[in-house]
Design an enzyme around this catalytic site. Structure first.
Site, PDB file in Angstrom:
ATOM      1  N   LYS A 271       2.397   3.622   6.836  1.00 31.71           N
ATOM      2  CA  LYS A 271       1.613   3.584   5.145  1.00 31.71           C
ATOM      3  C   LYS A 271       3.240   3.723   4.861  1.00 31.71           C
ATOM      4  O   LYS A 271       3.168   5.384   4.547  1.00 31.71           O
ATOM      5  CB  LYS A 271       0.988   3.347   5.286  1.00 31.71           C
TER       6      LYS A 271
ATOM      7  N   LYS B 150       2.257  -0.949   7.469  1.00 28.71           N
ATOM      8  CA  LYS B 150       2.299  -1.633   6.337  1.00 28.71           C
ATOM      9  C   LYS B 150       3.909  -0.685   4.997  1.00 28.71           C
ATOM     10  O   LYS B 150       3.794  -0.018   4.945  1.00 28.71           O
ATOM     11  CB  LYS B 150       0.961  -0.998   5.231  1.00 28.71           C
TER      12      LYS B 150
END
Length: 323
Positions: free
Chosen positions: A194, A247
């Site tokens: 992420k 992500k």
């Protein structure tokens, strides 16, 4: 002999016959924001998405099921008065997420897959994903709170908890804490890669989670690095993660592909708020073909190797038969 690849592109039926990648309802995870009270609140930067009450969320999931959309990821938006330096509301067994999970499981049982975001950003008074000591976000004390949060969600009946905080060691702590309480069947979908950056603006409005000071670069990953993300993703597997998430999705198709080559576990990708909202904004201006662009986004993420896609467009894509 002249080789003509175009022979396999002549008609829609022929193109469908040789298509290598598909996106189906089973590949999609719809994101939801749940809030206390009886009202729903539109999110201006996420057109078509609202913060919903528990009952409105139940009705929405019931409607989603009719579309074949069975997998859902829930983010809690607590009352502002519940935000605190110790993020105590995050692990309240009567908090908005556990209450929602229990209600959904009572109504739909195993027909729905309930995933819950595990992070402190909506529950701290700073908007950071962990508790702080001055300007420093403290790792180990944050992990203790996150583990308690995961147990609260597991106790409510969550099928999977999805830690998005990016503290070191949180997967092991959650696995051990849930196992100790008997929740050995509750899965962990780790936000394994992420990146910090500018892709999350609309989400922060939706979850009321903008940092009150500094940024998140000291604990979320540097988008300049690839090997770092792959290393940490594989560490999460060692610590007990059942599936891994990348992500944001579109800027990281290379990492989805590289992670797919390194592991056999399920891989998810988060088609994040700015990826969704930018298409919506362009469509409103008449600059682009919304349906086809969303379709191409989802296909690209699947083609890169993602088994699951968390996306705010899941419901609409199925309703309007964009996929």
């Amino acid at each position: 002999m002249l080789i003509r690849s175009r022979r396999l592109r002549t008609t829609t039926a022929m193109r469908d016959l040789v298509a290598e990648t598909t996106v189906q309802a089973r590949n999609l995870i719809q994101g939801h924001f749940v809030q206390p009270g009886k009202d729903s609140t539109e999110i201006s930067s996420l057109p078509g998405i609202s913060r919903n009450s528990v009952e409105a969320t139940v009705r929405q999931v019931e409607s989603d099921l009719k579309l074949g959309l069975r997998s859902h990821l829930f983010f809690g938006v607590p009352d502002p008065s519940d935000k605190a330096p110790d993020a105590h509301a995050a692990h309240d067994h009567e908090g908005i997420v556990p209450v929602t999970v229990r209600r959904l499981k009572k109504e739909f049982g195993s027909d729905v897959i309930v995933m819950t975001d595990v992070c402190l950003c909506a529950y701290t008074d700073t908007g950071h994903c962990g508790v702080n000591e001055g300007p420093v976000i403290v790792n180990d004390r944050s992990v203790e709170i996150l583990a308690r949060m995961a147990v609260a969600h597991a106790e409510a009946g969550a099928d999977m908890v999805a830690p998005s905080d990016m503290m070191d060691g949180r997967i092991r702590a959650m696995r051990e804490a849930m196992d100790a309480q008997g929740f050995t069947q509750t899965g962990i979908l780790s936000y394994a890669i992420k990146h910090a950056g500018a892709y999350y603006g609309p989400f922060r409005e939706a979850a009321d989670s903008s940092p009150k000071f500094g940024d998140r670069r000291s604990y979320q990953m540097d988008p300049r690095n690839a090997r770092e993300g792959l290393r940490d993703a594989l560490l999460d597997l060692e610590e007990g993660a059942d599936a891994l998430m990348v992500k944001p999705a579109m800027p990281n198709l290379d990492l989805i592909w590289r992670l797919r080559e390194k592991t056999l576990c399920p891989i998810a990708a988060y088609h994040v708020s700015s990826e969704f909202s930018s298409v919506k904004a362009g469509a409103r201006m008449g600059w682009l073909d919304e349906a086809n662009l969303f379709r191409e986004h989802l296909l690209a993420i699947r083609r890169a190797g993602a088994d699951w896609i968390v996306t705010y467009v899941a419901r609409e894509a199925l309703e309007k038969k964009w996929i």
